[in-house]
Design an enzyme around this catalytic site. Structure first.
Site, short mmCIF file in Angstrom:
data_model
loop_
_atom_site.label_atom_id
_atom_site.label_comp_id
_atom_site.label_asym_id
_atom_site.label_seq_id
_atom_site.Cartn_x
_atom_site.Cartn_y
_atom_site.Cartn_z
CG ASN A 9 8.34 -32.38 -1.95
OD1 ASN A 9 8.51 -33.60 -1.93
ND2 ASN A 9 7.96 -31.69 -0.89
CD1 TRP A 10 7.83 -35.23 -8.03
CD2 TRP A 10 8.58 -37.31 -8.42
NE1 TRP A 10 8.31 -35.28 -9.32
CE2 TRP A 10 8.78 -36.53 -9.59
CE3 TRP A 10 9.00 -38.65 -8.44
CZ2 TRP A 10 9.36 -37.05 -10.75
CZ3 TRP A 10 9.58 -39.17 -9.59
CH2 TRP A 10 9.75 -38.38 -10.73
CE LYS A 11 4.26 -31.60 -1.08
NZ LYS A 11 3.20 -30.70 -0.62
CG HIS A 46 7.72 -30.01 3.17
ND1 HIS A 46 6.40 -30.09 3.54
CD2 HIS A 46 7.74 -29.54 1.90
CE1 HIS A 46 5.65 -29.68 2.53
NE2 HIS A 46 6.43 -29.35 1.51
CD GLU A 52 3.26 -31.72 2.82
OE1 GLU A 52 4.05 -32.55 2.35
OE2 GLU A 52 2.58 -30.95 2.10
CD GLU A 57 7.37 -25.64 0.20
OE1 GLU A 57 7.14 -25.88 -0.98
OE2 GLU A 57 7.38 -26.51 1.08
N GLY A 113 -0.86 -27.08 -1.48
CA GLY A 113 -1.91 -28.03 -1.89
C GLY A 113 -3.31 -27.46 -1.84
CB SER A 130 -0.93 -23.40 -5.03
OG SER A 130 -1.59 -24.16 -4.02
N GLY A 165 4.92 -28.99 -5.61
CA GLY A 165 4.37 -30.26 -5.17
C GLY A 165 3.51 -30.87 -6.26
N GLY A 166 2.19 -30.70 -6.13
CA GLY A 166 1.23 -31.33 -7.04
C GLY A 166 1.55 -31.18 -8.51
#
Ligand code: 13P
Length: 252
Positions: free
Chosen positions: A11-13, A97, A99, A169, A175, A215, A236-237
């Site tokens: 997920n590149w957000k 998600h 966020e 999640e 993150g 993470s 993610g990251g």
């Protein structure tokens, strides 16, 4: 993990402009071309979807969107429809998600509508659920997830849900570098699978992919994947660099 094919998704957000997205996709295609029996998905921003699709065309990587709107078309400034996502080459849609729940008023009710639209269009939804740190500390993890699943999947029938995956999640692990331990994740995944079995049936529950996000890194993916109810990861990251993400994809 029974016979479920793992799903490793990036997920590149809100990262990467168009050319950055294209080059990352191009690199990734080369790095994972030899990977078999793992479904690989990347979800760039909307503006990069069609461009990334050209780069991954013919590869073993699928395209995912980070959101969808349930109306077919019309005066809904800033929204994106299923037809648009399909024409851009998407196969998957990430829905609900944390966020989006936290910053953009996503609720279980909107999640439900989005899953409905996604399934009706032949796209594969990845339903995201997870508790906050405070909810975990006050021992509400299971009741929060129970509600998110029951409300998110309300009024679906068994036949609808074949292509659905669930991403657990925990909000406190996103993150933060604080991954859930493999035991914590397994406990929750097992709870989710039992709930799906109770709400629908055991066949659906044992076929459904339940993936973990929060993470995930090259150095913790194998221990997570060793757990019997963890069928992949939503990253993610660590999905932003092709080399790092490819190591996660090659977790074995
Ligand atoms: P991180 O891997 O950066 O913790 O993000 C997880 C996530 O939110 C994926 O959807």
């Amino acid at each position: 993990m029974q016979n479920r094919v793992p799903l490793i998704a990036g997920n590149w957000k809100m990262h990467k402009n168009c050319s950055e997205a294209e080059s990352t996709a191009e690199e990734l295609v080369k790095l994972v071309s030899d990977v078999k029996n793992v479904d690989i998905m990347i979800a760039p921003s909307f503006v990069s979807l069609a461009l990334v699709n050209k780069k991954i065309n013919g590869s073993n990587i699928s395209l995912g969107a980070q959101n969808i709107f349930w109306e077919k078309e019309g005066a809904f400034t800033g929204e994106i429809s299923k037809d648009m996502l399909i024409s851009a080459g998407c196969t998957y849609v990430i829905i609900g998600h944390s966020e989006r729940r936290q910053y953009f008023n996503e609720t279980d009710e909107t999640v439900n509508k989005k899953i409905k639209t996604t399934l009706a269009s032949g796209l594969k939804p990845v339903l995201c659920i997870g508790e906050t740190e405070q909810e975990r500390e006050s021992k509400k993890t299971f009741s929060v997830l129970d509600k998110q699943i029951k409300n998110g999947l309300q009024s679906f029938i068994l036949e609808d849900l074949d292509s659905l995956s669930i991403a657990y999640e925990p909000v406190w692990a996103i993150g933060t570098g604080k991954t859930a331990t493999k035991e914590q994740a397994q406990e929750v995944h097992n709870f989710i699978r039992s709930l799906i079995s109770k709400e629908f049936n055991s066949k659906l529950a044992s076929a459904m992919r339940i993936i973990y996000g929060g993470s995930v890194k090259p150095d913790n993916i194998s221990q997570l994947m060793n757990m019997s109810d963890i069928d992949g990861a939503l990253v993610g990251g660590a999905s932003l660099k092709s080399e790092t993400f490819s190591k996660i994809v090659k977790f074995k």
